[in-house]
Design a protein around this motif. Structure first.
Motif, PDB file in Angstrom:
ATOM      1  N   VAL A 107       0.844  -1.193   0.000  1.00 60.68           N
ATOM      2  CA  VAL A 107       0.000   0.000   0.000  1.00 60.68           C
ATOM      3  C   VAL A 107       0.881   1.244   0.000  1.00 60.68           C
ATOM      4  N   PRO A 108       0.881   2.025  -1.070  1.00 65.17           N
ATOM      5  CA  PRO A 108       1.737   3.212  -1.164  1.00 65.17           C
ATOM      6  C   PRO A 108       1.142   4.399  -0.418  1.00 65.17           C
ATOM      7  N   ALA A 109       1.069   4.269   0.913  1.00 66.52           N
ATOM      8  CA  ALA A 109       0.518   5.339   1.739  1.00 66.52           C
ATOM      9  C   ALA A 109       1.362   5.475   3.001  1.00 66.52           C
ATOM     10  N   ASP A 110       1.169   6.578   3.708  1.00 67.59           N
ATOM     11  CA  ASP A 110       1.893   6.794   4.953  1.00 67.59           C
ATOM     12  C   ASP A 110       0.956   6.567   6.147  1.00 67.59           C
ATOM     13  N   HIS A 111       1.534   6.620   7.336  1.00 67.06           N
ATOM     14  CA  HIS A 111       0.783   6.466   8.587  1.00 67.06           C
ATOM     15  C   HIS A 111      -0.016   5.164   8.609  1.00 67.06           C
ATOM     16  N   LEU A 112       0.669   4.062   8.345  1.00 63.41           N
ATOM     17  CA  LEU A 112       0.010   2.762   8.262  1.00 63.41           C
ATOM     18  C   LEU A 112       0.144   1.938   9.536  1.00 63.41           C
ATOM     19  N   GLY A 113       0.714   2.516  10.578  1.00 64.72           N
ATOM     20  CA  GLY A 113       0.757   1.827  11.859  1.00 64.72           C
ATOM     21  C   GLY A 113       1.832   0.762  11.921  1.00 64.72           C
ATOM     22  N   ASP A 114       1.679  -0.140  12.889  1.00 67.23           N
ATOM     23  CA  ASP A 114       2.704  -1.139  13.182  1.00 67.23           C
ATOM     24  C   ASP A 114       2.604  -2.398  12.333  1.00 67.23           C
ATOM     25  N   GLY A 115       1.491  -2.544  11.586  1.00 66.21           N
ATOM     26  CA  GLY A 115       1.348  -3.729  10.743  1.00 66.21           C
ATOM     27  C   GLY A 115       1.117  -4.989  11.570  1.00 66.21           C
ATOM     28  N   PRO A 116       1.145  -6.176  10.931  1.00 66.78           N
ATOM     29  CA  PRO A 116       1.396  -6.379   9.495  1.00 66.78           C
ATOM     30  C   PRO A 116       0.184  -6.077   8.605  1.00 66.78           C
ATOM     31  N   HIS A 117      -0.974  -5.806   9.221  1.00 68.26           N
ATOM     32  CA  HIS A 117      -2.145  -5.453   8.424  1.00 68.26           C
ATOM     33  C   HIS A 117      -2.138  -3.951   8.155  1.00 68.26           C
ATOM     34  N   VAL A 118      -3.088  -3.502   7.337  1.00 75.01           N
ATOM     35  CA  VAL A 118      -3.275  -2.077   7.053  1.00 75.01           C
ATOM     36  C   VAL A 118      -4.695  -1.701   7.410  1.00 75.01           C
ATOM     37  N   GLN A 119      -4.831  -0.616   8.167  1.00 74.73           N
ATOM     38  CA  GLN A 119      -6.145  -0.046   8.452  1.00 74.73           C
ATOM     39  C   GLN A 119      -6.137   1.408   8.007  1.00 74.73           C
ATOM     40  N   LEU A 120      -6.907   1.702   6.990  1.00 76.04           N
ATOM     41  CA  LEU A 120      -7.041   3.069   6.506  1.00 76.04           C
ATOM     42  C   LEU A 120      -8.162   3.779   7.265  1.00 76.04           C
ATOM     43  N   TRP A 121      -8.087   5.129   7.302  1.00 75.45           N
ATOM     44  CA  TRP A 121      -9.083   5.920   8.030  1.00 75.45           C
ATOM     45  C   TRP A 121      -9.409   7.197   7.262  1.00 75.45           C
ATOM     46  N   PRO A 122     -10.676   7.630   7.322  1.00 71.22           N
ATOM     47  CA  PRO A 122     -11.031   8.898   6.667  1.00 71.22           C
ATOM     48  C   PRO A 122     -10.244  10.087   7.201  1.00 71.22           C
ATOM     49  N   HIS A 123     -10.027  10.145   8.517  1.00 76.01           N
ATOM     50  CA  HIS A 123      -9.382  11.326   9.100  1.00 76.01           C
ATOM     51  C   HIS A 123      -7.871  11.321   8.908  1.00 76.01           C
ATOM     52  N   ILE A 124      -7.310  10.180   8.535  1.00 79.90           N
ATOM     53  CA  ILE A 124      -5.860  10.092   8.320  1.00 79.90           C
ATOM     54  C   ILE A 124      -5.529  10.057   6.834  1.00 79.90           C
ATOM     55  N   HIS A 125      -6.240   9.241   6.095  1.00 83.72           N
ATOM     56  CA  HIS A 125      -5.899   9.001   4.687  1.00 83.72           C
ATOM     57  C   HIS A 125      -6.902   9.606   3.707  1.00 83.72           C
ATOM     58  N   GLY A 126      -8.034  10.097   4.204  1.00 83.46           N
ATOM     59  CA  GLY A 126      -9.039  10.636   3.304  1.00 83.46           C
ATOM     60  C   GLY A 126      -9.792   9.578   2.531  1.00 83.46           C
ATOM     61  N   THR A 127      -9.702   8.327   2.959  1.00 83.80           N
ATOM     62  CA  THR A 127     -10.361   7.201   2.309  1.00 83.80           C
ATOM     63  C   THR A 127     -11.431   6.636   3.231  1.00 83.80           C
ATOM     64  N   ASP A 128     -12.204   5.690   2.721  1.00 86.79           N
ATOM     65  CA  ASP A 128     -13.038   4.895   3.608  1.00 86.79           C
ATOM     66  C   ASP A 128     -12.121   4.103   4.545  1.00 86.79           C
ATOM     67  N   ALA A 129     -12.699   3.620   5.632  1.00 87.92           N
ATOM     68  CA  ALA A 129     -11.898   2.898   6.630  1.00 87.92           C
ATOM     69  C   ALA A 129     -11.733   1.442   6.203  1.00 87.92           C
ATOM     70  N   MET A 130     -10.953   1.238   5.159  1.00 86.45           N
ATOM     71  CA  MET A 130     -10.695  -0.089   4.619  1.00 86.45           C
ATOM     72  C   MET A 130      -9.626  -0.804   5.425  1.00 86.45           C
ATOM     73  N   PHE A 131      -9.842  -2.090   5.647  1.00 85.43           N
ATOM     74  CA  PHE A 131      -8.847  -2.967   6.286  1.00 85.43           C
ATOM     75  C   PHE A 131      -8.369  -3.964   5.254  1.00 85.43           C
TER      76      PHE A 131
END
Length: 453
Positions: A423-447
């Motif tokens: 995932v070519p994004a920043d602020h992705l946390g500690d992993g190993p999964h990815v959790q996106l957020w509207p307030h951080i990434h401007g996306t839906d909260a996709m896991f």
């Protein structure tokens, strides 16, 4: 007494009438506002500023329903279930204008009174007038201060009320965000706003740069296929009408892309989308498969949604199968499998404004069983060296990390790989999964999580 169709709505504002009628469809038929309203606007030939107003009022009112209902109850001094449904729709619409728009109080009240008078006469119109005038005496902040739980006693409850979310959903977000009050407030605030439209430029057909130029939008921050549309109807764009582009949240694009870039050994070109309807991710994955010389099997249990897939993937290397993905009859040996599992949708509430008031915790419990079964089947269909990308449009731990942990515990031959590399994004946390957020990434909260056999 209701008026005849011939005398209805002659004196009412068409934008507000469309908003009212959409809210009624949502209430009476469990319809989806984002499906009902665009069709209604086309049929009634409502365009331009009127269409924009109808859209804002419809989605905003549906999104804020819980907060609006609490204010209406206080102003009317009666519970909402004792208010006629048609009257309640108009009260919600009027209260939204008073509390959350710059529309003047007189216009918000008078147009609401016109709406109800046109259908039900003077008696209900007088009630609507009295309730909305009482609501207009305070702004939103004052009503929230009066009605929300106190911050000192119940911070999560206060934030849930203030940003128009059911309390149980705010609890889920708080859990997923590690208990941070600041992160929770930011997430709920972002979820309470109307999101921008994201377009996807399908690879091999049009580039994001070309789509941005054609649409007047901006290239996305993360997905190489994303364009942010500044306004207007995306259906008016030639690229969308021709199938070169579509409407798709950037987070969903990142999920679709992830399964195509994961490292697999000796990719034979057998790819699978297990829950492919209505076809947005399948179209993106298939466009990339076409470039890479691969072929995609797309499984969908619903005939109707399978037809939608066929339309969106026309001329792409896709075979659509109508089947339950838990028993599709497909032979094992896939290199890449995308499992975008059915979920609660808590991560896309900003795009489905009425959904937050429909979902219950019981829905999640039922879905988790299905998610585990689907992931187990995905691993069975995967060949050694292949990768499954599991995703949900939900940040609920029960649907995300707990499903992964449970299934991995039963399959020692499977390892979880670091999805952050996909995932070519920043602020992705500690992993190993990815959790996106509207307030951080401007996306839906996709896991998303990636598993290799």
């Amino acid at each position: 007494m209701k008026r005849s169709p011939e005398t209805r709505d002659k004196a009412v504002d068409p934008a507000r009438a469309a908003a009212r009628d959409t809210l009624r469809a949502v209430r009476e038929r469990d319809a989806y506002a984002n499906l009902v309203l665009p069709k209604m606007l086309r049929e009634r030939r409502i365009t331009g500023r009127d269409a924009a107003l109808a859209t804002e009022l419809t989605y905003g009112t549906a999104r804020a329903q819980g907060l609006l209902d609490a204010v209406i109850v206080a102003a009317a001094n009666r519970p909402v279930d004792e208010i006629d449904g048609a009257v309640l729709d108009v009260l919600r619409l009027g209260a939204y204008q008073l509390l959350r728009t710059r529309i003047g109080a007189h216009a918000a009240v008078s147009t609401s009174v016109d709406l109800i008078r046109s259908e039900m006469g003077m008696g209900p119109a007088g009630f609507v007038n009295a309730v909305l005038r009482k609501i207009s005496q305070r702004d939103e902040d004052l009503w929230v201060d009066q009605l929300a739980p106190s911050i000192a006693d119940d911070l999560v409850g206060n934030l849930a009320f203030r940003y128009a979310h059911p309390r149980w959903i705010a609890d889920v977000f708080a859990d997923a965000l590690g208990g941070s009050a600041g992160q929770l407030q930011a997430a709920l605030a972002a979820d309470d706003e109307r999101p921008p439209v994201h377009l996807v430029a399908r690879p091999g057909m049009i580039t994001a740069e070309e789509l941005a130029l054609a649409s007047g939008g901006d290239v996305g921050r993360y997905s190489p296929y994303c364009v942010y549309l500044p306004g207007g109807d995306p259906g008016d764009l030639d690229a969308v009408r021709d199938g070169w582009a579509g409407v798709q949240d950037e987070g969903s694009q990142l999920v679709g892309r992830a399964v195509t870039v994961a490292d697999v050994t000796d990719d034979s070109g057998r790819w699978l989308d297990m829950c492919a309807g209505p076809g947005g991710k399948a179209a993106l994955v298939a466009a990339i498969a076409d470039i890479d010389g691969a072929r995609l099997d797309a499984v969908e249990v619903s005939d109707h949604r399978a037809d939608l897939i066929r339309k969106v993937v026309a001329d792409l290397p896709v075979d659509v199968h109508v089947a339950d993905a838990r028993a599709s009859g497909l032979a094992p040996g896939y290199d890449r499998i995308l499992l975008d599992a059915p979920c609660s949708g808590l991560g896309s509430l900003r795009r489905r404004p009425e959904a937050r008031w429909r979902r219950t915790p019981a829905d999640v419990a039922e879905l988790v069983v299905l998610q585990r079964e689907l992931l187990t089947e995905a691993l069975r269909l995967l060949r050694p060296g292949g990768v499954v990308v599991y995703s949900t449009c939900s940040p609920h731990p029960a649907e995300t990390t707990e499903v992964i942990a449970d299934v991995l515990g039963q399959h020692p031959e499977v390892e979880q790989i670091d999805a952050r590399q996909l995932v070519p994004a920043d602020h992705l946390g500690d992993g190993p999964h990815v959790q996106l957020w509207p307030h951080i990434h401007g996306t839906d909260a996709m896991f998303l999580a990636a598993l290799r056999r």
